[in-house]
Motif scaffolding. Sequence first.
Motif, mmCIF file in Angstrom:
data_model
loop_
_atom_site.group_PDB
_atom_site.id
_atom_site.type_symbol
_atom_site.label_atom_id
_atom_site.label_comp_id
_atom_site.label_asym_id
_atom_site.label_seq_id
_atom_site.Cartn_x
_atom_site.Cartn_y
_atom_site.Cartn_z
ATOM 1 N N VAL A 186 -3.263 -8.814 -5.603
ATOM 2 C CA VAL A 186 -2.214 -9.273 -6.518
ATOM 3 C C VAL A 186 -2.754 -10.351 -7.446
ATOM 4 O O VAL A 186 -2.553 -10.310 -8.670
ATOM 5 C CB VAL A 186 -1.005 -9.811 -5.717
ATOM 6 C CG1 VAL A 186 0.009 -10.447 -6.664
ATOM 7 C CG2 VAL A 186 -0.356 -8.696 -4.906
ATOM 8 N N ILE A 187 -3.477 -11.332 -6.876
ATOM 9 C CA ILE A 187 -4.027 -12.413 -7.693
ATOM 10 C C ILE A 187 -5.080 -11.879 -8.649
ATOM 11 O O ILE A 187 -5.179 -12.316 -9.797
ATOM 12 C CB ILE A 187 -4.627 -13.522 -6.794
ATOM 13 C CG1 ILE A 187 -3.560 -14.064 -5.828
ATOM 14 C CG2 ILE A 187 -5.176 -14.662 -7.634
ATOM 15 C CD1 ILE A 187 -4.077 -15.084 -4.840
ATOM 16 N N ASP A 188 -5.881 -10.906 -8.183
ATOM 17 C CA ASP A 188 -6.910 -10.311 -9.041
ATOM 18 C C ASP A 188 -6.290 -9.673 -10.277
ATOM 19 O O ASP A 188 -6.818 -9.785 -11.390
ATOM 20 C CB ASP A 188 -7.716 -9.258 -8.271
ATOM 21 C CG ASP A 188 -8.656 -9.888 -7.258
ATOM 22 O OD1 ASP A 188 -8.893 -11.104 -7.362
ATOM 23 O OD2 ASP A 188 -9.126 -9.157 -6.361
ATOM 24 N N GLN A 190 -3.479 -10.498 -11.671
ATOM 25 C CA GLN A 190 -3.004 -11.571 -12.547
ATOM 26 C C GLN A 190 -4.154 -12.182 -13.339
ATOM 27 O O GLN A 190 -4.040 -12.433 -14.549
ATOM 28 C CB GLN A 190 -2.308 -12.652 -11.711
ATOM 29 C CG GLN A 190 -1.033 -12.181 -11.035
ATOM 30 C CD GLN A 190 -0.481 -13.196 -10.040
ATOM 31 O OE1 GLN A 190 -1.169 -14.158 -9.678
ATOM 32 N NE2 GLN A 190 0.745 -12.993 -9.603
ATOM 33 N N MET A 191 -5.288 -12.418 -12.669
ATOM 34 C CA MET A 191 -6.435 -13.016 -13.347
ATOM 35 C C MET A 191 -7.061 -12.051 -14.348
ATOM 36 O O MET A 191 -7.537 -12.464 -15.405
ATOM 37 C CB MET A 191 -7.469 -13.462 -12.310
ATOM 38 C CG MET A 191 -6.964 -14.570 -11.405
ATOM 39 S SD MET A 191 -8.212 -15.181 -10.263
ATOM 40 C CE MET A 191 -9.284 -16.086 -11.377
ATOM 41 N N SER A 192 -7.068 -10.770 -14.024
ATOM 42 C CA SER A 192 -7.574 -9.774 -14.956
ATOM 43 C C SER A 192 -6.733 -9.753 -16.224
ATOM 44 O O SER A 192 -7.259 -9.635 -17.341
ATOM 45 C CB SER A 192 -7.577 -8.395 -14.291
ATOM 46 O OG SER A 192 -8.009 -7.402 -15.189
ATOM 47 N N MET A 193 -5.412 -9.889 -16.044
ATOM 48 C CA MET A 193 -4.518 -9.928 -17.204
ATOM 49 C C MET A 193 -4.787 -11.172 -18.046
ATOM 50 O O MET A 193 -4.782 -11.129 -19.283
ATOM 51 C CB MET A 193 -3.057 -9.930 -16.738
ATOM 52 C CG MET A 193 -2.046 -9.788 -17.872
ATOM 53 S SD MET A 193 -2.220 -8.213 -18.758
ATOM 54 C CE MET A 193 -1.745 -7.066 -17.461
ATOM 55 N N GLN A 194 -5.066 -12.308 -17.381
ATOM 56 C CA GLN A 194 -5.386 -13.538 -18.105
ATOM 57 C C GLN A 194 -6.645 -13.356 -18.948
ATOM 58 O O GLN A 194 -6.716 -13.803 -20.089
ATOM 59 C CB GLN A 194 -5.576 -14.698 -17.129
ATOM 60 C CG GLN A 194 -4.298 -15.180 -16.463
ATOM 61 C CD GLN A 194 -4.566 -16.251 -15.426
ATOM 62 O OE1 GLN A 194 -5.705 -16.677 -15.226
ATOM 63 N NE2 GLN A 194 -3.523 -16.698 -14.742
ATOM 64 N N GLU A 268 -18.691 -11.183 -0.419
ATOM 65 C CA GLU A 268 -17.672 -10.138 -0.478
ATOM 66 C C GLU A 268 -16.328 -10.708 -0.913
ATOM 67 O O GLU A 268 -15.632 -10.139 -1.762
ATOM 68 C CB GLU A 268 -17.542 -9.470 0.895
ATOM 69 C CG GLU A 268 -16.600 -8.278 0.921
ATOM 70 C CD GLU A 268 -17.068 -7.133 0.052
ATOM 71 O OE1 GLU A 268 -16.203 -6.434 -0.509
ATOM 72 O OE2 GLU A 268 -18.295 -6.953 -0.098
ATOM 73 N N SER A 269 -15.954 -11.866 -0.344
ATOM 74 C CA SER A 269 -14.648 -12.451 -0.644
ATOM 75 C C SER A 269 -14.585 -13.024 -2.053
ATOM 76 O O SER A 269 -13.528 -13.033 -2.683
ATOM 77 C CB SER A 269 -14.323 -13.552 0.370
ATOM 78 O OG SER A 269 -14.190 -13.020 1.665
ATOM 79 N N LEU A 274 -16.119 -14.023 -9.163
ATOM 80 C CA LEU A 274 -17.312 -13.876 -9.984
ATOM 81 C C LEU A 274 -17.153 -12.824 -11.077
ATOM 82 O O LEU A 274 -18.120 -12.488 -11.757
ATOM 83 C CB LEU A 274 -18.511 -13.558 -9.092
ATOM 84 C CG LEU A 274 -18.861 -14.696 -8.113
ATOM 85 C CD1 LEU A 274 -19.900 -14.226 -7.105
ATOM 86 C CD2 LEU A 274 -19.355 -15.913 -8.855
ATOM 87 N N ASP A 275 -15.930 -12.298 -11.249
ATOM 88 C CA ASP A 275 -15.672 -11.400 -12.366
ATOM 89 C C ASP A 275 -15.970 -12.091 -13.688
ATOM 90 O O ASP A 275 -16.380 -11.439 -14.661
ATOM 91 C CB ASP A 275 -14.214 -10.921 -12.361
ATOM 92 C CG ASP A 275 -13.991 -9.771 -11.387
ATOM 93 O OD1 ASP A 275 -14.993 -9.147 -10.985
ATOM 94 O OD2 ASP A 275 -12.840 -9.511 -11.030
#
Length: 410
Positions: A186-188, A190-194, A268-269, A274-275
């Motif tokens: 879910v957070i990923d 949101q951050m991708s959208m940012q 991994e986490s 690191l995107d």
Amino acid sequence: MREFIITEAKSEEAVLVGLITKNQNEEQAREYLDELDFLSSTAGVRAVRRFTQRLDQPHSVTFVGKGKLEEIRLFVEENEIGIVIFDDELSPKQLRNIEQALKVKILDRTSLILDIFASRATTAYAKTQVELAQYRYMLPRLTRLWTHLERQRGGVGMRGPGETQLETDRRIIQDRIAHLKAELKVIDRQMSMQRKNRGKLVRVALVGYTNVGKSTLMNVLSKSEVFAENKLFATLDTTVRKVIVHNLPFLLSDTVGFIRKLPTELIESFKSTLDEVREADLLLHVVDIAHPNFEEHIEVVSSTLREINAGIDQPTILVFNKIDAFTFEERDADDLGERTRRNISREELQQTWMAKLGEQGCCFISARTGEGIEELKQLLYDRAREIHVQRFPYNDFLFQDYTLAEGDEA
């Protein structure tokens, strides 16, 4: 759950244990223990003694030989040492056998780094990533862990008929891991959208070994106040700032530093964090030139980038930082006199083999004193402009023959 942050051991003393093997010579073992000492200090534990042993490979049962383990036990007992820290990840069997022999708290390099990450995490995102890494580390080591996990689950009928405590604990942790993975997804998103909302500005990412001065350089370039401290992993959360060099705006990101033997669970986490590095148009690889083994640090960072599928096709500028602390060893012509060390100027550094390492350029700077920063800005401007013009060819006229006049603000 098991408490990873060392709260009760803030003033505790520890001994460090490392090996000299066919893959790790004496000099490397000493340097790795220096780093382990720094990690221990960052976690609030004072190392008072080091033990090393020469083996072809770690002992499968006790990591070190039985004689060396007995030597450690006697020292720990006589000096009332509370923690023994090993410079490699211990298998569950090794961990169990060492604990039975020494009767004190045992940490390996992985659990120590996880401890530091747990204490450094401030945002919900970082805390979730660290907790996930902790559970992944714990899962194969349940035989020595908790006997109280069923209290976290609660409710009648939660334990199957004949189910052992170990099976219950494993099921609880697996459920928690699944929950944390769902949270991160879910957070990923949101951050991708940012990241998408930032438009098509050129993205520059700072990468490097931990404690090389990335956050300090971030503050200098962006004129911001990102937390910077002379400790390992001072920065865990990704910080992004808009920077304008000359008349060119771009985004500059700073994220967690790398370290040798970085736990697989953490890589991994933190892949999603690191995107910012993976999606960057340009990398600034910051290196502590004053460190005696900076070449190995460069390789550690490069191999870690490859592990997260970054840095392969991305242009990279090599930035040698801390030149104010770098000294060069001089020798007499006959090599018999006393060896002395002196500071070497930036102009001299630019004539060395190091200056040829950067694929897209190389800079020698001191983020602390500001030396070399203007040259870095110019190199950064030139590389970012090339990317910007490819993306917005109709804006090329804005950058024609642009030079920064002396005294102008960058």
